[in-house]
Design a protein around this motif. Structure first.
Motif, PDB file in Angstrom:
ATOM      1  N   LYS A  43      30.368  29.902  40.279  1.00 30.87           N
ATOM      2  CA  LYS A  43      29.888  29.890  41.725  1.00 30.87           C
ATOM      3  C   LYS A  43      31.126  29.432  42.746  1.00 30.87           C
ATOM      4  CE  LYS A  43      27.508  26.188  44.215  1.00 30.87           C
ATOM      5  NZ  LYS A  43      26.952  24.976  44.412  1.00 30.87           N
ATOM      6  N   ILE A  44      30.808  29.878  43.919  1.00 32.81           N
ATOM      7  CA  ILE A  44      31.896  30.044  45.069  1.00 32.81           C
ATOM      8  C   ILE A  44      31.519  29.380  46.098  1.00 32.81           C
ATOM      9  CG2 ILE A  44      33.446  31.650  43.857  1.00 32.81           C
ATOM     10  CD1 ILE A  44      32.166  33.448  46.323  1.00 32.81           C
ATOM     11  N   ASP A  45      32.316  28.556  46.817  1.00 31.67           N
ATOM     12  CA  ASP A  45      32.056  28.175  48.212  1.00 31.67           C
ATOM     13  C   ASP A  45      32.877  29.040  49.251  1.00 31.67           C
ATOM     14  OD1 ASP A  45      30.147  26.307  47.722  1.00 31.67           O
ATOM     15  OD2 ASP A  45      31.699  24.817  46.880  1.00 31.67           O
ATOM     16  N   ALA A  46      34.016  29.691  48.635  1.00 34.16           N
ATOM     17  CA  ALA A  46      34.832  30.473  49.475  1.00 34.16           C
ATOM     18  C   ALA A  46      35.208  31.690  48.669  1.00 34.16           C
ATOM     19  CB  ALA A  46      36.063  29.347  50.085  1.00 34.16           C
ATOM     20  N   ILE A  47      35.737  32.768  49.699  1.00 40.63           N
ATOM     21  CA  ILE A  47      36.356  33.865  49.116  1.00 40.63           C
ATOM     22  C   ILE A  47      37.221  34.379  49.984  1.00 40.63           C
ATOM     23  CG2 ILE A  47      34.551  35.351  49.941  1.00 40.63           C
ATOM     24  CD1 ILE A  47      34.678  36.951  47.307  1.00 40.63           C
ATOM     25  N   THR A  48      38.469  34.996  49.548  1.00 34.54           N
ATOM     26  CA  THR A  48      39.362  35.672  50.257  1.00 34.54           C
ATOM     27  C   THR A  48      39.276  37.116  50.141  1.00 34.54           C
ATOM     28  OG1 THR A  48      41.182  35.264  48.619  1.00 34.54           O
ATOM     29  CG2 THR A  48      40.992  33.781  50.631  1.00 34.54           C
ATOM     30  N   VAL A  49      39.362  37.912  51.205  1.00 35.37           N
ATOM     31  CA  VAL A  49      39.256  39.504  51.086  1.00 35.37           C
ATOM     32  C   VAL A  49      40.457  39.825  51.783  1.00 35.37           C
ATOM     33  CG1 VAL A  49      37.719  41.382  51.672  1.00 35.37           C
ATOM     34  CG2 VAL A  49      36.850  39.302  51.169  1.00 35.37           C
ATOM     35  N   PRO A  50      41.311  40.663  51.150  1.00 36.45           N
ATOM     36  CA  PRO A  50      42.354  41.490  52.026  1.00 36.45           C
ATOM     37  C   PRO A  50      41.763  42.477  52.947  1.00 36.45           C
ATOM     38  CG  PRO A  50      42.969  41.202  49.626  1.00 36.45           C
ATOM     39  CD  PRO A  50      41.462  40.753  49.919  1.00 36.45           C
ATOM     40  N   GLU A  51      42.258  42.677  53.934  1.00 37.41           N
ATOM     41  CA  GLU A  51      41.834  43.489  54.997  1.00 37.41           C
ATOM     42  C   GLU A  51      41.293  44.774  54.462  1.00 37.41           C
ATOM     43  OE1 GLU A  51      43.092  44.859  59.696  1.00 37.41           O
ATOM     44  OE2 GLU A  51      44.521  44.249  58.298  1.00 37.41           O
ATOM     45  N   ASN A  52      42.216  45.393  53.586  1.00 38.03           N
ATOM     46  CA  ASN A  52      42.077  46.779  53.143  1.00 38.03           C
ATOM     47  C   ASN A  52      41.232  46.619  51.744  1.00 38.03           C
ATOM     48  OD1 ASN A  52      44.180  45.877  51.568  1.00 38.03           O
ATOM     49  ND2 ASN A  52      45.494  47.852  52.191  1.00 38.03           N
ATOM     50  N   GLU A  53      40.497  45.707  51.226  1.00 39.04           N
ATOM     51  CA  GLU A  53      40.210  45.646  50.114  1.00 39.04           C
ATOM     52  C   GLU A  53      38.641  45.137  50.032  1.00 39.04           C
ATOM     53  OE1 GLU A  53      42.017  43.573  46.961  1.00 39.04           O
ATOM     54  OE2 GLU A  53      44.019  44.289  47.603  1.00 39.04           O
ATOM     55  N   LYS A  54      37.911  45.328  49.136  1.00 39.15           N
ATOM     56  CA  LYS A  54      36.490  44.698  48.855  1.00 39.15           C
ATOM     57  C   LYS A  54      36.310  44.048  47.798  1.00 39.15           C
ATOM     58  CE  LYS A  54      34.841  49.186  50.846  1.00 39.15           C
ATOM     59  NZ  LYS A  54      34.105  50.517  50.704  1.00 39.15           N
ATOM     60  N   LYS A  55      35.422  43.054  48.015  1.00 38.38           N
ATOM     61  CA  LYS A  55      35.111  41.985  46.866  1.00 38.38           C
ATOM     62  C   LYS A  55      33.614  42.105  46.516  1.00 38.38           C
ATOM     63  CE  LYS A  55      39.249  39.551  46.431  1.00 38.38           C
ATOM     64  NZ  LYS A  55      39.807  38.236  46.252  1.00 38.38           N
ATOM     65  N   GLU A  56      33.152  41.754  45.472  1.00 42.09           N
ATOM     66  CA  GLU A  56      31.592  41.747  45.240  1.00 42.09           C
ATOM     67  C   GLU A  56      31.267  40.337  44.871  1.00 42.09           C
ATOM     68  OE1 GLU A  56      29.030  44.772  43.160  1.00 42.09           O
ATOM     69  OE2 GLU A  56      29.374  43.372  41.692  1.00 42.09           O
ATOM     70  N   ILE A  57      29.995  40.025  45.708  1.00 41.32           N
ATOM     71  CA  ILE A  57      29.577  38.546  45.280  1.00 41.32           C
ATOM     72  C   ILE A  57      28.142  38.959  44.936  1.00 41.32           C
ATOM     73  CG2 ILE A  57      31.142  37.375  46.745  1.00 41.32           C
ATOM     74  CD1 ILE A  57      28.987  37.209  49.050  1.00 41.32           C
ATOM     75  N   VAL A  58      27.592  37.610  43.943  1.00 39.11           N
ATOM     76  CA  VAL A  58      26.153  38.064  43.507  1.00 39.11           C
ATOM     77  C   VAL A  58      25.341  36.759  43.747  1.00 39.11           C
ATOM     78  CG1 VAL A  58      25.114  38.367  41.239  1.00 39.11           C
ATOM     79  CG2 VAL A  58      27.253  39.484  41.871  1.00 39.11           C
ATOM     80  N   ALA A  59      24.161  37.069  44.142  1.00 37.06           N
ATOM     81  CA  ALA A  59      23.301  35.864  44.423  1.00 37.06           C
ATOM     82  C   ALA A  59      22.521  35.815  43.048  1.00 37.06           C
ATOM     83  CB  ALA A  59      22.026  36.093  45.435  1.00 37.06           C
ATOM     84  N   VAL A  60      22.449  34.591  42.482  1.00 34.81           N
ATOM     85  CA  VAL A  60      21.905  34.187  41.283  1.00 34.81           C
ATOM     86  C   VAL A  60      20.931  33.278  41.451  1.00 34.81           C
ATOM     87  CG1 VAL A  60      22.357  33.137  38.920  1.00 34.81           C
ATOM     88  CG2 VAL A  60      24.176  34.467  40.169  1.00 34.81           C
ATOM     89  N   CYS A  61      19.543  33.634  41.050  1.00 34.89           N
ATOM     90  CA  CYS A  61      18.326  32.841  41.287  1.00 34.89           C
ATOM     91  C   CYS A  61      18.090  31.957  39.984  1.00 34.89           C
ATOM     92  CB  CYS A  61      17.486  33.740  41.461  1.00 34.89           C
ATOM     93  SG  CYS A  61      15.720  32.826  41.426  1.00 34.89           S
ATOM     94  N   ALA A  62      17.645  30.665  40.176  1.00 36.43           N
ATOM     95  CA  ALA A  62      17.388  29.842  39.048  1.00 36.43           C
ATOM     96  C   ALA A  62      16.200  29.077  39.195  1.00 36.43           C
ATOM     97  CB  ALA A  62      18.498  28.812  38.518  1.00 36.43           C
ATOM     98  N   PRO A  63      15.120  29.279  38.427  1.00 37.70           N
ATOM     99  CA  PRO A  63      14.948  30.103  37.426  1.00 37.70           C
ATOM    100  C   PRO A  63      15.039  31.662  37.554  1.00 37.70           C
ATOM    101  CG  PRO A  63      12.716  29.060  37.782  1.00 37.70           C
ATOM    102  CD  PRO A  63      13.679  28.418  38.639  1.00 37.70           C
ATOM    103  N   ALA A  64      15.159  32.393  36.606  1.00 42.51           N
ATOM    104  CA  ALA A  64      15.131  33.609  36.952  1.00 42.51           C
ATOM    105  C   ALA A  64      13.958  34.414  37.059  1.00 42.51           C
ATOM    106  CB  ALA A  64      15.858  34.414  35.600  1.00 42.51           C
ATOM    107  N   THR A  65      13.939  35.321  37.969  1.00 47.34           N
ATOM    108  CA  THR A  65      12.514  35.848  38.270  1.00 47.34           C
ATOM    109  C   THR A  65      12.614  37.437  38.581  1.00 47.34           C
ATOM    110  OG1 THR A  65      10.631  35.857  39.747  1.00 47.34           O
ATOM    111  CG2 THR A  65      12.367  34.989  40.624  1.00 47.34           C
TER     112      THR A  65
END
Length: 135
Positions: A43-65
């Motif tokens: 779980k994250i509250d913050a993320i840093t992204v270099p100007e020329n890069e990409k980062k993937e974040i994921v939404a996780v649902c509980a309970p799973a559906t």
């Protein structure tokens, strides 16, 4: 008096029939969902992204559906808590990049993201994530 009771029950029955949609009874069953944003499985509250890069974040649902729809949002105005949908960002994952964030960056080079989960016609929102671009 008896006629009023019968009329009252008829109104209740009509309202239930009018607003009931198949699959929507989970609201009555008390099912509630929580959504968290993760990166690399945590779980994250913050993320840093270099100007020329990409980062993937994921939404996780509980309970799973498997009946959930996803919509990623970006904060257009933090003072007014105004969120807007990100075009075509309707998957569990979001690729965060400078190009995505650039129009919503504040003076510190940060923007805020969240995921909206839609289940049975109800909306559930994740925590917001502060995404900061590193130049």
């Amino acid at each position: 008096m008896k006629n009023r009771i019968i009329a009252g029950w008829l109104i209740v029955c009509m309202l239930v029939a009018l607003f009931y949609a198949p699959g929507s009874m989970q609201a009555f069953a008390g099912t509630s969902y929580e959504v968290e944003i993760t990166a690399d499985g945590a779980k994250i509250d913050a993320i840093t992204v270099p100007e020329n890069e990409k980062k993937e974040i994921v939404a996780v649902c509980a309970p799973a559906t498997d009946k959930a729809e996803y919509q990623w949002q970006i904060c257009a105005d933090i003072q007014k808590n105004q969120w807007v949908d990100i075009y075509e960002a309707d998957n569990k994952t979001l690729v965060v990049s400078y190009a995505l964030l650039s129009s919503a960056l504040d003076d510190s080079g940060s923007a805020y993201l969240r995921a909206k989960l839609i289940v049975g016609g109800r909306d559930y929102y994740s925590n917001s994530v502060c995404a900061t671009v590193i130049y």
